[in-house]
Design a protein around this motif. Sequence first.
Motif, PDB file in Angstrom:
ATOM      1  N   UNK A 190       0.829  -1.204   0.000  1.00  0.00           N
ATOM      2  CA  UNK A 190       0.000   0.000   0.000  1.00  0.00           C
ATOM      3  C   UNK A 190       0.866   1.259   0.000  1.00  0.00           C
ATOM      4  N   UNK A 191       1.982   1.219   0.711  1.00  0.00           N
ATOM      5  CA  UNK A 191       2.903   2.358   0.741  1.00  0.00           C
ATOM      6  C   UNK A 191       3.494   2.594  -0.640  1.00  0.00           C
ATOM      7  N   UNK A 192       3.894   1.524  -1.324  1.00  0.00           N
ATOM      8  CA  UNK A 192       4.433   1.671  -2.675  1.00  0.00           C
ATOM      9  C   UNK A 192       3.439   2.332  -3.609  1.00  0.00           C
ATOM     10  N   UNK A 193       2.159   1.971  -3.464  1.00  0.00           N
ATOM     11  CA  UNK A 193       1.120   2.592  -4.303  1.00  0.00           C
ATOM     12  C   UNK A 193       0.952   4.074  -3.960  1.00  0.00           C
ATOM     13  N   UNK A 194       0.863   4.384  -2.662  1.00  0.00           N
ATOM     14  CA  UNK A 194       0.629   5.782  -2.253  1.00  0.00           C
ATOM     15  C   UNK A 194       1.756   6.694  -2.728  1.00  0.00           C
ATOM     16  N   UNK A 195       3.000   6.214  -2.639  1.00  0.00           N
ATOM     17  CA  UNK A 195       4.122   7.031  -3.090  1.00  0.00           C
ATOM     18  C   UNK A 195       4.059   7.268  -4.600  1.00  0.00           C
ATOM     19  N   UNK A 196       3.702   6.250  -5.363  1.00  0.00           N
ATOM     20  CA  UNK A 196       3.588   6.405  -6.817  1.00  0.00           C
ATOM     21  C   UNK A 196       2.500   7.415  -7.162  1.00  0.00           C
ATOM     22  N   UNK A 197       1.373   7.318  -6.482  1.00  0.00           N
ATOM     23  CA  UNK A 197       0.275   8.259  -6.758  1.00  0.00           C
ATOM     24  C   UNK A 197       0.637   9.676  -6.356  1.00  0.00           C
ATOM     25  N   UNK A 313      10.189  21.187  -7.614  1.00  0.00           N
ATOM     26  CA  UNK A 313       9.762  22.140  -8.647  1.00  0.00           C
ATOM     27  C   UNK A 313       9.809  21.451 -10.021  1.00  0.00           C
ATOM     28  N   UNK A 314      11.009  21.006 -10.414  1.00  0.00           N
ATOM     29  CA  UNK A 314      11.180  20.344 -11.709  1.00  0.00           C
ATOM     30  C   UNK A 314      10.909  18.842 -11.627  1.00  0.00           C
ATOM     31  N   UNK A 315      11.031  18.289 -10.455  1.00  0.00           N
ATOM     32  CA  UNK A 315      10.910  16.849 -10.281  1.00  0.00           C
ATOM     33  C   UNK A 315      10.410  16.553  -8.873  1.00  0.00           C
ATOM     34  N   UNK A 316       9.516  15.562  -8.752  1.00  0.00           N
ATOM     35  CA  UNK A 316       9.038  15.150  -7.441  1.00  0.00           C
ATOM     36  C   UNK A 316       9.840  13.963  -6.937  1.00  0.00           C
ATOM     37  N   UNK A 317      10.126  13.953  -5.628  1.00  0.00           N
ATOM     38  CA  UNK A 317      10.887  12.848  -5.035  1.00  0.00           C
ATOM     39  C   UNK A 317      10.150  12.366  -3.789  1.00  0.00           C
ATOM     40  N   UNK A 318       9.987  11.058  -3.681  1.00  0.00           N
ATOM     41  CA  UNK A 318       9.300  10.460  -2.532  1.00  0.00           C
ATOM     42  C   UNK A 318      10.174   9.348  -1.972  1.00  0.00           C
ATOM     43  N   UNK A 319       9.972   9.055  -0.673  1.00  0.00           N
ATOM     44  CA  UNK A 319      10.769   8.005  -0.028  1.00  0.00           C
ATOM     45  C   UNK A 319      10.064   7.422   1.175  1.00  0.00           C
ATOM     46  N   UNK A 320      10.748   6.496   1.823  1.00  0.00           N
ATOM     47  CA  UNK A 320      10.181   5.756   2.948  1.00  0.00           C
ATOM     48  C   UNK A 320      11.147   5.772   4.124  1.00  0.00           C
ATOM     49  N   UNK A 321      10.608   5.959   5.337  1.00  0.00           N
ATOM     50  CA  UNK A 321      11.306   5.670   6.608  1.00  0.00           C
ATOM     51  C   UNK A 321      11.125   6.708   7.716  1.00  0.00           C
ATOM     52  N   UNK A 322      10.775   7.955   7.409  1.00  0.00           N
ATOM     53  CA  UNK A 322      10.780   9.009   8.429  1.00  0.00           C
ATOM     54  C   UNK A 322      12.184   9.199   8.998  1.00  0.00           C
ATOM     55  N   UNK A 323      13.192   9.093   8.176  1.00  0.00           N
ATOM     56  CA  UNK A 323      14.551   9.317   8.665  1.00  0.00           C
ATOM     57  C   UNK A 323      14.690  10.774   9.115  1.00  0.00           C
ATOM     58  N   UNK A 324      15.394  11.032  10.225  1.00  0.00           N
ATOM     59  CA  UNK A 324      15.479  12.396  10.769  1.00  0.00           C
ATOM     60  C   UNK A 324      15.961  13.439   9.768  1.00  0.00           C
ATOM     61  N   UNK A 334      11.542  19.913  -0.945  1.00  0.00           N
ATOM     62  CA  UNK A 334      12.377  19.156  -1.875  1.00  0.00           C
ATOM     63  C   UNK A 334      12.009  17.672  -1.888  1.00  0.00           C
ATOM     64  N   UNK A 335      11.376  17.200  -0.808  1.00  0.00           N
ATOM     65  CA  UNK A 335      10.802  15.853  -0.807  1.00  0.00           C
ATOM     66  C   UNK A 335       9.299  15.980  -0.633  1.00  0.00           C
ATOM     67  N   UNK A 336       8.545  15.351  -1.507  1.00  0.00           N
ATOM     68  CA  UNK A 336       7.091  15.492  -1.462  1.00  0.00           C
ATOM     69  C   UNK A 336       6.481  14.777  -0.270  1.00  0.00           C
ATOM     70  N   UNK A 337       6.854  13.506  -0.099  1.00  0.00           N
ATOM     71  CA  UNK A 337       6.229  12.659   0.918  1.00  0.00           C
ATOM     72  C   UNK A 337       7.270  11.716   1.497  1.00  0.00           C
ATOM     73  N   UNK A 338       7.192  11.538   2.805  1.00  0.00           N
ATOM     74  CA  UNK A 338       7.951  10.488   3.475  1.00  0.00           C
ATOM     75  C   UNK A 338       6.952   9.572   4.170  1.00  0.00           C
TER      76      UNK A 338
END
Length: 435
Positions: A190-197, A313-324, A334-338
């Motif tokens: 589900x996380x993989x899907x949410x990040x893609x969307x 701005x030019x590119x969206x970046x998403x990731x996983x972990x809530x790293x500090x 600069x990061x859309x979603x963690x």
Amino acid sequence: MTIFQSVFSGIWQSGRQLSTGVEKQGELMAFPIIRKWWGLIIFAAFALAGIGTAFSFPHSVQANDRPDRPRVVFINPGATGEVFWSLVSQTMRAAAEQLDIDLVIETSERDRELMKRLALSTIQSFDKPDVLIIVNEEQAGTALLEAANADGVKVLMLLNDVVGETRQRLGEPGGRLGNWIGSLVAENRAVGRRLARALGAFAESRGLTAERRKDKSRMRPIVAVYGDMITPSAIERNGGLHDVVSNGEYGLVIEHELTADWDEEKARMLMDRVLGYYARSGSRRPVGVWAANEEMAMGAIRAMRANGMEPGVDVGIVGVNWAPEVFDAVEGGSMLVSEGGQFFAGAWAMVLLRDYFDGGGIAGKTKRVQIEMSPIFADNIAVFKKTVGHIILRGAFEEIEYARFLVGPDGDASDYDFGLDALMDAASSRLRTPD
């Protein structure tokens, strides 16, 4: 365990390995002294263990000084200093202390063979834990699960569960393997899907598209940065991305797939090469980067900036972990979603086991518990940083009241709430107000 009991454990293991190895080779007769005196050696070891107990020799460092305090061993598959697995251990220690669990953590330094040796040493030891926690990292946990079951050691699987054909063969926890007491996993697909969307929505909102060479239609090219292709959680997370792309949502197309082994610098180098390819070919650069963890996402951000692109701005970046290190990146855009929360699995494992020891939770019918992961993004980052984020940044996980998450002896595994709202409430209950 006394000194003499430790000696007995060593004698027993060495003797068992020697006799087993010799028997396998059909050469036991070549060692008549072992065959003749083995029984006497075992008798003497038991006698020494009893003497050690009677005279109260000092306990070993990892001994459980309180017989009513359950002892748990966790084999951490990560490396010392690795952000994610270090956070798993930190949350686990904090919860174990509050919930009266004697915890030992062994770190395998990202070495699959060392992970196996540490687990087997625990399984075969004289001083067996009440529960062993293992991770099916790179599919190496199945043999350990079966070995523990055969040796009478109870096991909780953490984050990377048994999957696919192996799961069909072994069945559910508590079934064919009676000492497999449960699994605690995260909702990775589900996380993989949410990040893609999230990438698709970002590109759509900014009108970012590229032209297909074949038919001149419009598409939204993205780069996928995977951690690996064999760990169960990674397979699920990657699969969520492919679900969205296969469905044609937002016109997303994976143009490049990189495997960066969860490493920031490797992700930066690989992304730099990809951007060099785009520059040489004269085609439009990607509208988004889907990263399976945030260390790799941060590497992608560095590469984008070095190649004249502005993340957010030019590119969206998403990731996983809530790293500090990503809190400021999310706040700054600069990061859309963690997506994260799964490193609290260390704490939630202690919650499950405290309830298990008290007769509730996974002691009941349901033995698989799924952690609900949650996104942090522009709309909730400010509140998050003041509560859970403030604790993560300081490593002050003892400030969370873990007893609030117990379901008690009459509770079922389906009663657990490990979501972001519940976590923020528990953090706020002990939180020292920041300056």
